[in-house]
Design an enzyme around this catalytic site. Structure first.
Site, mmCIF file in Angstrom:
data_model
loop_
_atom_site.group_PDB
_atom_site.id
_atom_site.type_symbol
_atom_site.label_atom_id
_atom_site.label_comp_id
_atom_site.label_asym_id
_atom_site.label_seq_id
_atom_site.Cartn_x
_atom_site.Cartn_y
_atom_site.Cartn_z
ATOM 1 C CG LEU A 1 -7.673 10.004 3.603
ATOM 2 C CD1 LEU A 1 -7.596 11.339 4.316
ATOM 3 C CD2 LEU A 1 -8.921 9.932 2.747
ATOM 4 N NE ARG A 2 0.789 5.821 2.047
ATOM 5 C CZ ARG A 2 0.726 5.119 3.159
ATOM 6 N NH1 ARG A 2 0.115 3.955 3.156
ATOM 7 N NH2 ARG A 2 1.241 5.567 4.270
ATOM 8 N N GLY A 3 -4.479 6.430 -1.325
ATOM 9 C CA GLY A 3 -4.942 6.229 -2.697
ATOM 10 C C GLY A 3 -5.436 7.518 -3.326
ATOM 11 C CG ASP B 1 -1.678 1.305 1.391
ATOM 12 O OD1 ASP B 1 -2.533 1.601 0.549
ATOM 13 O OD2 ASP B 1 -1.399 2.041 2.355
ATOM 14 C CB VAL C 1 -1.012 7.938 -4.858
ATOM 15 C CG1 VAL C 1 -0.358 7.373 -6.112
ATOM 16 C CG2 VAL C 1 -0.067 7.810 -3.679
#
Length: 342
Positions: free
Chosen positions: A280-282, A199, A285
């Site tokens: 919230l990384r998705g 992830d 990015v």
């Protein structure tokens, strides 16, 4: 222009046939290293190492302080030393570093070591830099990263995310810049990375062995021609290489001026929510990668098409794995993207 320090020819990036996902992910990460690196999963012998060396060769040279172990530029060098800006230091232009991390590397080899004896007897912090120092302002490549010890992968990901490497031994601490694009590759048959680690890679590219016989012949011929006469191959691709090099440079310069409409950002987050992407990384990015693609295509505003092109690369490795479902993660992303973006 096309040779490394040892005058060893590097296969031109523009000569690589197919593997569009991998090439796009690499280009976007060198345009905006804050995307967070790329994990390339695919069969053996599909050109992973070749592509990574080739994209490094496209990058403009960087100004460094001569003989500095961290590849610092003069401005950073003065900030990290007691010298005043009026002091004179020798500088040089060097190629962007590309560091291969061997599979059997130890933590000391990766992070560097502190000479405790010298520190205790002379009161001097003596530091032997590791691979993270060498990779600063460059690309760190780990082949078969899925076979690397999880602890080392954690260290690499932490440094890539924070831009710093901290070494602590017996109460002595040394910290140095470690800003690099982390590129990992592996064969899925040998096992995946743990989801928690996967992830943290910004993008995930899947590459497969080409099945089309005609295209396979083209790839073999291209490689054979390069091996027989690399100089002629490089000359034949010089114009395309220079054009791509210029596009990358312009994209890096214009990235900060690219905008993304609020409505589109909401749609990106809606897709992430529909796919049950944790954290919230998705979202972050996907926004970054879409802006990097817009800059690469010399656009000032991110479009829906930009999002479509990159969203699978940014999200499919973040989906929760259900062992009872055989649906490919890319198809899941496609389905939700079509529903939200139309």
């Amino acid at each position: 222009m096309f040779m490394n320090h040892f005058n060893r020819p590097i296969f031109p990036f523009t000569a690589i046939i197919g593997q569009e996902e991998m090439k796009l992910a690499l280009l976007l990460n060198v345009i905006d290293p804050k995307i967070g690196g790329v994990m390339i999963m695919g069969d053996r012998g599909t050109g992973k190492s070749t592509a990574i060396r080739a994209v490094t060769n496209l990058l403009p040279k960087i100004l460094v302080v001569k003989d500095d172990p961290f590849n610092l530029d003069p401005t950073s060098y003065f900030k990290n030393s007691n010298l005043s800006k009026s002091s004179k230091v020798m500088t040089e232009l060097v190629s962007v570093p590309m560091v291969d991390l061997p599979l059997g590397a130890t933590e000391d080899r990766v992070c560097g070591t502190i000479d405790l004896e010298k520190a205790l007897t002379e009161g001097v912090k003596s530091f032997e830099p590791g691979l993270l120092a060498k990779a600063n302002r460059g690309i760190l490549y780990v082949d078969e990263i899925n076979l690397l010890d999880d602890h080392l992968v954690d260290i690499l990901l932490d440094s890539a995310a924070s831009g710093w490497n901290t070494v602590e031994r017996e109460g002595i601490s040394i910290r140095h810049p470690a800003r690099f694009v982390l590129v990992g590759s592996g064969n899925p048959e040998e096992g995946e990375l743990r989801p928690q680690l996967l992830d943290r890679f910004g993008m995930h590219a899947e590459i497969k062995t080409v099945k089309n016989p005609v295209q396979r012949v083209r790839i073999v011929e291209q490689r054979s021609d390069f091996d027989k006469n690399p100089e002629e191959c490089l000359v034949n691709h010089r114009l395309a290489q220079n054009e791509l090099r210029m596009r990358i440079s312009l994209a890096q310069q214009s990235l900060s001026t690219v905008g993304i409409d609020y409505t589109l950002r909401v749609k990106i987050s809606e897709i992430c929510s529909e796919l049950n992407v944790d954290g919230l990384r998705g979202d972050i990015v996907t926004n970054r990668a879409a802006m990097a693609l817009a800059a690469y295509e010399q656009e000032r505003e991110v479009s829906v098409e930009h999002v479509r092109k990159i969203i699978k690369l940014c999200l499919r490795h973040r989906l929760r794995r259900d062992p009872l479902q055989s649906v490919d993660s890319s198809l899941k992303v496609d389905k939700v993207v079509h529903k939200v973006l139309g």
